[in-house]
Enzyme design. Structure first.
Site, short mmCIF file in Angstrom:
data_model
loop_
_atom_site.label_atom_id
_atom_site.label_comp_id
_atom_site.label_asym_id
_atom_site.label_seq_id
_atom_site.Cartn_x
_atom_site.Cartn_y
_atom_site.Cartn_z
NE ARG A 66 16.06 -37.66 37.55
CZ ARG A 66 16.48 -36.61 38.23
NH1 ARG A 66 15.67 -36.00 39.07
NH2 ARG A 66 17.70 -36.13 38.08
CD GLU B 254 20.85 -37.93 42.52
OE1 GLU B 254 20.64 -38.05 41.29
OE2 GLU B 254 19.95 -37.99 43.36
CG HIS B 255 26.66 -37.23 40.87
ND1 HIS B 255 27.09 -36.42 39.85
CD2 HIS B 255 25.91 -36.46 41.68
CE1 HIS B 255 26.61 -35.20 40.04
NE2 HIS B 255 25.89 -35.20 41.14
CG ASP C 175 23.53 -41.17 35.59
OD1 ASP C 175 24.49 -40.61 36.18
OD2 ASP C 175 22.65 -40.54 34.97
N GLY D 74 15.58 -25.75 36.79
CA GLY D 74 16.78 -25.73 37.61
C GLY D 74 16.58 -26.35 38.97
N GLY E 108 16.46 -29.65 39.62
CA GLY E 108 16.97 -31.01 39.73
C GLY E 108 15.92 -32.06 39.47
CB SER F 161 14.68 -34.66 34.76
OG SER F 161 15.71 -35.36 35.39
CB SER F 162 13.06 -28.83 33.63
OG SER F 162 14.34 -28.28 33.81
CG ASP G 3 18.10 -36.86 34.49
OD1 ASP G 3 18.03 -37.58 35.50
OD2 ASP G 3 18.67 -35.76 34.48
#
Length: 366
Positions: free
Chosen positions: A15, A21-22, A24, A109, A111, A113-114, A159
Site C-alpha cells: 500500500r 501519516e502517523h 493512525d 523496507g 514503507g 507495508s511489506s 496498514d
C-alpha cells in the site's frame, strides 16, 4: 485457471498512503491505497501439522509446528508468520499442514507495508486452509496484534486495514478511532507514482516507537485521550503546555488530521490541485515537525514536485527512508514517470526505482 486439490495462490498487495501519516495510532484519519505490487504466496497442503515456508527474499526457510502454542521471540522474518498463526491458535482454529513459496515485487523496507502484506497474506492462507473466514476488520486487527507482539512494532491499524479492505480504483478513508471506512474513488484524471529512495527503514529500530511515545505524552499533558481530540482551532491556546519536541509532534498530528479530511473532500470533488497542495504540506510537516523524513526523500519530493503534471509529492509510510508517492495527471502519467526517473537520478546521483500503480483489491485467493 484450474488448480490441483489443496493448491492455491494468495495475492496480498502493498500500500501507499496518499495522506495521513502517523495519525493512525493517534486515533486520527488516514487515506491509503492498495497497490499492484505485493506478495504472492503459492500454497500446497501437506500431511501433518507443520508449515514449511520459503521466500525469494532469502533467509532460512521456516519450519513451524502448527500444533504447538507459538510464542514471541523469533528475530527472523518468521516472526510475522508466527504472530499470525498464534492469533488463529488463540481463536481455537485447527490449521492443516501446508507448504508455501512466497515471491514479492514489493521493496522490503520501502514503507509500502511489506510486513502487513505478509501478515494479511498468511491470514488469508490460514482462512483458506481452514475453510472459514474472519470478519475482515477482525482479521486486520489480528494481524496488527501480531506485529505488536511478535515484531515489536507498535503500529496503528492503517496498514493491515488497507491490505485487507481495499477496493479496486479506490483509496480507503479510515477513521482509526471508530474503525469506519469509506472507499474514495480515484478516477482516470489522476495516477499514483511511487519512487523508492533506496534508503531502507526498520521501524523496529526505535524511531517509530519514540514518535509514538512523544504523541502519547503530549496527549496526556493536554488532558486528552489522544491527539485526535485536539482541534486545530484550540491548538494555539494549548501549545504552551508542551515541551518543544512534544509540541512539534502534536502540531503535525493535529494539522495532518485536517489535511486528510480536506484531501478526501478534494478527491471527491475532483480538485486535484488542492489535493496536491495538501500532500506538499504533509511532507513539510513530516520533515520539520515529526522529523521522519531523510535527505533522499526530501530531494525526491522537491525534484518530482517541480515537474509539470505533478499535483503533489510526499514521503509515504513510517519514514526514516522508504518511498515517496506523487499524485500526477492521469493522461500524461507515462511521460511524467519517465521525467520523474530522470529528475530523481539527477538529484540523487543514481537512478531510483519509479513505478506507476492503480488501486487494487485487498488480499485475495487467485
Amino acid at each position: 485457471m484450474s488448480r490441483a486439490p489443496g493448491q492455491f495462490t494468495v495475492v496480498a498487495p502493498g500500500r501507499v498512503n496518499l495522506i495521513g501519516e502517523h495519525t493512525d495510532y493517534n486515533d486520527g484519519f488516514v487515506l491509503p491505497q492498495a497497490i499492484e505490487r505485493g506478495l504472492r504466496i503459492a500454497v500446497c497442503r501437506r500431511p501433518g501439522s507443520r508449515a514449511l515456508l520459503a521466500s525469494d527474499r532469502g533467509g532460512p526457510p521456516l519450519d513451524i509446528d502448527l500444533g504447538a502454542p507459538l510464542l514471541a521471540g523469533r528475530t527472523d522474518w518468521g516472526r510475522y508468520v508466527a504472530g499470525v498463526v498464534a492469533g488463529f491458535q488463540r481463536l481455537g482454529w485447527t490449521i492443516p499442514g501446508f507448504e508455501a513459496r512466497i515471491t514479492a515485487d514489493l521493496p522490503s523496507g520501502g514503507g509500502l507495508s511489506s510486513s502487513a502484506a505478509l501478515e494479511v497474506g498468511i491470514a488469508t492462507v490460514v482462512e483458506t486452509l481452514a475453510g472459514q473466514a474472519l470478519d475482515p476488520v477482525a482479521k486486520a486487527l489480528l494481524c496488527q496484534h501480531a506485529e505488536h507482539e511478535f515484531a515489536g512494532v507498535p503500529c496503528g491499524i492503517m496498514d493491515q486495514f488497507a491490505v485487507t479492505l481495499a477496493r479496486r480504483d479506490h483509496a480507503l478513508f479510515i477513521d482509526c478511532r471508530s474503525r469506519e471506512v469509506a472507499h474514495v474513488p480515484l478516477g482516470t484524471e489522476v495516477a499514483v507514482l511511487v519512487i523508492d529512495s533506496g534508503v531502507k527503514h526498520a521501524l523496529g529500530d526505535g524511531g517509530y516507537a519514540a514518535r509514538r511515545r512523544d504523541c502519547e505524552t503530549a496527549a496526556r499533558l493536554l488532558g486528552r485521550k489522544a491527539l485526535r481530540d485536539v482541534s486545530s482551532i484550540e491548538w494555539p491556546s494549548l501549545e504552551h503546555r508542551l515541551r518543544e519536541q512534544e509540541g512539534r509532534r502534536a502540531r503535525h498530528v493535529i494539522t495532518e488530521n485536517d489535511r486528510v479530511l480536506a484531501f478526501k473532500a478534494a478527491a471527491e470533488a475532483g480538485d486535484w490541485p488542492a489535493a496536491g497542495r495538501l500532500m506538499r504540506a504533509s511532507h513539510a510537516s513530516l520533515r520539520d515537525d515529526f522529523e521522519v523524513s531523510c535527505r533522499e526523500l526530501d530531494l525526491i519530493c522537491d525534484a518530482v514536485g517541480r515537474l509539470d503534471g505533478v499535483f503533489g509529492c510526499r514521503m509515504t509510510g513510517g519514514g526514516f527512508g522508504g518511498c515517496a508517492v506523487a499524485l500526477v495527471d492521469g493522461p500524461r502519467a507515462s511521460s511524467i514517470e519517465a521525467l520523474a526517473r530522470t529528475a530523481c537520478a539527477a538529484a540523487l546521483g543514481h537512478a531510483p526505482e519509479v513505478f506507476l500503480t492503480t488501486g487494487v483489491p485487498g488480499a485475495r485467493v487467485e
